[in-house]
Design a protein around this motif. Structure first.
Motif, PDB file in Angstrom:
ATOM      1  N   GLN A   1     -23.033  -4.977  27.733  1.00  0.00           N
ATOM      2  CA  GLN A   1     -22.887  -4.997  29.526  1.00  0.00           C
ATOM      3  C   GLN A   1     -24.274  -6.169  30.256  1.00  0.00           C
ATOM      4  OE1 GLN A   1     -21.230  -2.999  31.812  1.00  0.00           O
ATOM      5  NE2 GLN A   1     -22.087  -4.388  32.954  1.00  0.00           N
ATOM      6  N   ILE A   2     -25.314  -6.587  29.734  1.00  0.00           N
ATOM      7  CA  ILE A   2     -26.174  -7.394  29.651  1.00  0.00           C
ATOM      8  C   ILE A   2     -25.408  -8.533  29.526  1.00  0.00           C
ATOM      9  CG2 ILE A   2     -28.306  -8.445  29.386  1.00  0.00           C
ATOM     10  CD1 ILE A   2     -29.390  -5.517  28.177  1.00  0.00           C
ATOM     11  N   ALA A   3     -24.796  -9.480  28.657  1.00  0.00           N
ATOM     12  CA  ALA A   3     -24.300 -10.112  28.867  1.00  0.00           C
ATOM     13  C   ALA A   3     -22.852 -10.772  29.850  1.00  0.00           C
ATOM     14  CB  ALA A   3     -23.394 -10.632  27.148  1.00  0.00           C
ATOM     15  N   ALA A   4     -22.264  -9.105  29.476  1.00  0.00           N
ATOM     16  CA  ALA A   4     -21.339  -9.653  31.111  1.00  0.00           C
ATOM     17  C   ALA A   4     -21.745  -9.996  31.945  1.00  0.00           C
ATOM     18  CB  ALA A   4     -20.372  -8.042  31.183  1.00  0.00           C
ATOM     19  N   ASP A   5     -23.169  -9.131  32.645  1.00  0.00           N
ATOM     20  CA  ASP A   5     -23.930  -9.459  34.679  1.00  0.00           C
ATOM     21  C   ASP A   5     -23.891 -10.469  33.540  1.00  0.00           C
ATOM     22  OD1 ASP A   5     -23.331  -6.493  34.654  1.00  0.00           O
ATOM     23  OD2 ASP A   5     -24.698  -5.836  33.682  1.00  0.00           O
ATOM     24  N   CYS A   6     -24.507 -10.791  32.881  1.00  0.00           N
ATOM     25  CA  CYS A   6     -24.806 -12.810  33.041  1.00  0.00           C
ATOM     26  C   CYS A   6     -23.136 -13.529  32.476  1.00  0.00           C
ATOM     27  CB  CYS A   6     -24.989 -13.113  31.526  1.00  0.00           C
ATOM     28  SG  CYS A   6     -26.997 -12.793  31.366  1.00  0.00           S
ATOM     29  N   GLY A   7     -22.568 -12.915  32.598  1.00  0.00           N
ATOM     30  CA  GLY A   7     -21.209 -13.900  33.083  1.00  0.00           C
ATOM     31  C   GLY A   7     -20.737 -14.356  31.902  1.00  0.00           C
ATOM     32  N   ILE A   8     -21.682 -13.677  30.741  1.00  0.00           N
ATOM     33  CA  ILE A   8     -21.515 -14.396  29.409  1.00  0.00           C
ATOM     34  C   ILE A   8     -20.278 -13.521  28.394  1.00  0.00           C
ATOM     35  CG2 ILE A   8     -22.065 -15.874  27.342  1.00  0.00           C
ATOM     36  CD1 ILE A   8     -24.218 -16.497  28.572  1.00  0.00           C
ATOM     37  N   PRO A   9     -19.199 -12.715  28.698  1.00  0.00           N
ATOM     38  CA  PRO A   9     -18.317 -11.758  27.932  1.00  0.00           C
ATOM     39  C   PRO A   9     -18.112 -11.926  26.260  1.00  0.00           C
ATOM     40  CG  PRO A   9     -16.984 -13.161  29.101  1.00  0.00           C
ATOM     41  CD  PRO A   9     -18.481 -13.363  29.453  1.00  0.00           C
ATOM     42  N   ASN A  10     -18.348 -13.280  25.467  1.00  0.00           N
ATOM     43  CA  ASN A  10     -18.267 -13.451  24.684  1.00  0.00           C
ATOM     44  C   ASN A  10     -20.099 -13.422  24.081  1.00  0.00           C
ATOM     45  OD1 ASN A  10     -18.302 -15.355  22.125  1.00  0.00           O
ATOM     46  ND2 ASN A  10     -16.502 -16.076  22.909  1.00  0.00           N
ATOM     47  N   MET A  11     -19.750 -12.399  23.371  1.00  0.00           N
ATOM     48  CA  MET A  11     -20.722 -11.742  22.556  1.00  0.00           C
ATOM     49  C   MET A  11     -21.087 -12.660  21.175  1.00  0.00           C
ATOM     50  SD  MET A  11     -21.887  -9.227  23.874  1.00  0.00           S
ATOM     51  CE  MET A  11     -23.467  -8.841  23.172  1.00  0.00           C
ATOM     52  N   SER A  12     -20.643 -13.607  20.811  1.00  0.00           N
ATOM     53  CA  SER A  12     -21.175 -14.461  19.683  1.00  0.00           C
ATOM     54  C   SER A  12     -21.557 -15.573  20.592  1.00  0.00           C
ATOM     55  CB  SER A  12     -20.058 -14.773  18.710  1.00  0.00           C
ATOM     56  OG  SER A  12     -20.287 -16.102  17.736  1.00  0.00           O
ATOM     57  N   HIS A  13     -20.905 -16.007  21.311  1.00  0.00           N
ATOM     58  CA  HIS A  13     -21.951 -16.949  22.475  1.00  0.00           C
ATOM     59  C   HIS A  13     -23.365 -16.895  22.997  1.00  0.00           C
ATOM     60  CE1 HIS A  13     -22.083 -20.455  24.589  1.00  0.00           C
ATOM     61  NE2 HIS A  13     -21.530 -20.206  25.530  1.00  0.00           N
ATOM     62  N   PHE A  14     -23.045 -15.144  23.580  1.00  0.00           N
ATOM     63  CA  PHE A  14     -23.929 -14.863  23.989  1.00  0.00           C
ATOM     64  C   PHE A  14     -25.082 -14.739  23.014  1.00  0.00           C
ATOM     65  CE2 PHE A  14     -26.939 -11.387  25.351  1.00  0.00           C
ATOM     66  CZ  PHE A  14     -27.178 -11.304  26.229  1.00  0.00           C
ATOM     67  N   HIS A  15     -25.438 -13.924  21.654  1.00  0.00           N
ATOM     68  CA  HIS A  15     -25.987 -13.876  20.763  1.00  0.00           C
ATOM     69  C   HIS A  15     -26.852 -15.461  19.668  1.00  0.00           C
ATOM     70  CE1 HIS A  15     -25.515  -9.766  20.590  1.00  0.00           C
ATOM     71  NE2 HIS A  15     -25.920 -10.163  19.562  1.00  0.00           N
ATOM     72  N   LYS A  16     -25.834 -16.588  20.340  1.00  0.00           N
ATOM     73  CA  LYS A  16     -25.936 -17.925  20.404  1.00  0.00           C
ATOM     74  C   LYS A  16     -26.913 -18.668  20.792  1.00  0.00           C
ATOM     75  CE  LYS A  16     -24.619 -22.218  18.727  1.00  0.00           C
ATOM     76  NZ  LYS A  16     -25.606 -22.936  19.560  1.00  0.00           N
ATOM     77  N   LEU A  17     -26.813 -18.117  22.032  1.00  0.00           N
ATOM     78  CA  LEU A  17     -27.801 -18.597  23.550  1.00  0.00           C
ATOM     79  C   LEU A  17     -29.281 -17.738  23.642  1.00  0.00           C
ATOM     80  CD1 LEU A  17     -25.194 -19.128  26.504  1.00  0.00           C
ATOM     81  CD2 LEU A  17     -25.987 -21.269  24.574  1.00  0.00           C
ATOM     82  N   PHE A  18     -28.994 -16.660  23.351  1.00  0.00           N
ATOM     83  CA  PHE A  18     -30.287 -16.331  23.269  1.00  0.00           C
ATOM     84  C   PHE A  18     -31.242 -16.338  21.980  1.00  0.00           C
ATOM     85  CE2 PHE A  18     -33.030 -12.652  23.257  1.00  0.00           C
ATOM     86  CZ  PHE A  18     -33.767 -12.334  24.755  1.00  0.00           C
ATOM     87  N   ARG A  19     -30.431 -16.294  20.973  1.00  0.00           N
ATOM     88  CA  ARG A  19     -31.222 -16.938  20.017  1.00  0.00           C
ATOM     89  C   ARG A  19     -32.254 -17.942  19.941  1.00  0.00           C
ATOM     90  NH1 ARG A  19     -31.574 -15.604  14.862  1.00  0.00           N
ATOM     91  NH2 ARG A  19     -30.062 -13.816  14.322  1.00  0.00           N
ATOM     92  N   ASP A  20     -30.894 -18.769  20.381  1.00  0.00           N
ATOM     93  CA  ASP A  20     -31.568 -20.500  20.351  1.00  0.00           C
ATOM     94  C   ASP A  20     -33.263 -20.009  21.009  1.00  0.00           C
ATOM     95  OD1 ASP A  20     -29.659 -21.743  19.258  1.00  0.00           O
ATOM     96  OD2 ASP A  20     -28.763 -22.253  20.703  1.00  0.00           O
TER      97      ASP A  20
END
Length: 277
Positions: A237-256
């Motif tokens: 839900q947090i990823a979706a609220d950020c406008g990033i429904p692709n969880m793989s992409h969200f995880h990569k951005l957050f880890r970076d």
């Protein structure tokens, strides 16, 4: 007369950051002091007189000051219950953040002046106090120090643009802090300007050193980090609220951005919110 505080004395236990709270008296300081470390101070309660070599100013609840090594100063309470929080930060922490994140240059600890003042509202101050409690409970090593400092510095520098930034770009950057804008990504920000994407991209690289996508993703990840430790929403839900429904992409951005997955970050830093006494 000025005396110097040394980080080797304060960080003698091997930690990279040290937090202290102090209730200030109304007595005028007998002298100023400087230090060989970076210092972050905020006013938790009451009013404080901040003495500097060329005078001073009054700080109130929510004011933050970023001090570089060598800045002489002293604090004095004004009235009852003047409470400040102070962080001694090893120079290597700030040097490392500045090298890895060039967009910080010119701001806060990386300013051209030794002293920078900014402010947090009531909600932001509560989040800062929560993060401070987590820091106190930690080992206060390099990872813990950066986990505290980077979200705060990223949040503050998003509003701290170069003086020659065009008004249209400054307005767009300010509006981009709104979830109603950043969830639509770089396209949402560019649309606010009414200008061509290529022109916006060139201007952002010139004034901020970032592409529109990089700028928006910094805002998104700072927002996600705050929500992860303050709310119970699912990571999806947090990823979706950020406008990033692709969880793989969200995880990569957050880890970076933070060196941890969203779940690891939540498990490491989410605690019950406790206000300091």
């Amino acid at each position: 007369m000025t005396f110097t505080l040394l980080h080797r004395d304060i960080l003698s236990d091997g930690s990279q950051i040290h937090l202290a709270r102090a209730t200030l008296t109304n007595a005028r300081p007998k002298s100023l002091h400087d230090h060989d470390f970076y210092e972050l101070i905020w006013v938790q309660n009451g009013k404080v007189r901040h003495h500097l070599p060329d005078g001073g100013n009054t700080l109130t609840e929510g004011d933050l000051i970023f001090l570089q090594p060598g800045q002489a100063h002293a604090l004095q309470g004004r009235g009852a219950d003047a409470l400040v929080v102070s962080l001694c930060i090893h120079p290597a922490i700030i040097d490392g953040l500045g090298q890895r994140h060039p967009q910080l240059q010119g701001h806060l600890f990386w300013s051209q002046t030794r002293y920078t003042r900014t402010r947090r509202d009531i909600r932001q101050l509560a989040a800062l106090n929560h993060a401070a409690v987590l820091l106190e409970r930690s080992a206060r090593n390099t990872l813990e120090a950066e986990a505290f400092l980077l979200p705060l510095c990223a949040d503050l520098t998003q509003d701290n643009l170069p003086n020659d930034t065009p008004a249209w770009l400054a307005d767009a950057c300010s509006s981009a802090q709104d979830p109603q804008v950043f969830r639509y990504g770089a396209a949402g920000m560019v649309a606010l300007t009414g200008k061509a994407h290529a022109h916006v991209s060139r201007s952002m690289r010139k004034y901020l050193g970032l592409t529109p996508s990089d700028y928006i993703n910094q805002i998104r990840m700072a927002h996600a980090a705050r929500v992860l430790i303050t709310d119970a929403e699912s990571i999806a839900q947090i990823a979706a609220d950020c406008g990033i429904p692709n969880m793989s992409h969200f995880h990569k951005l957050f880890r970076d951005a933070y060196g941890l997955t969203p779940l690891q970050y939540r498990q490491k830093y989410q605690r019950q919110v406790i206000q300091p006494t």
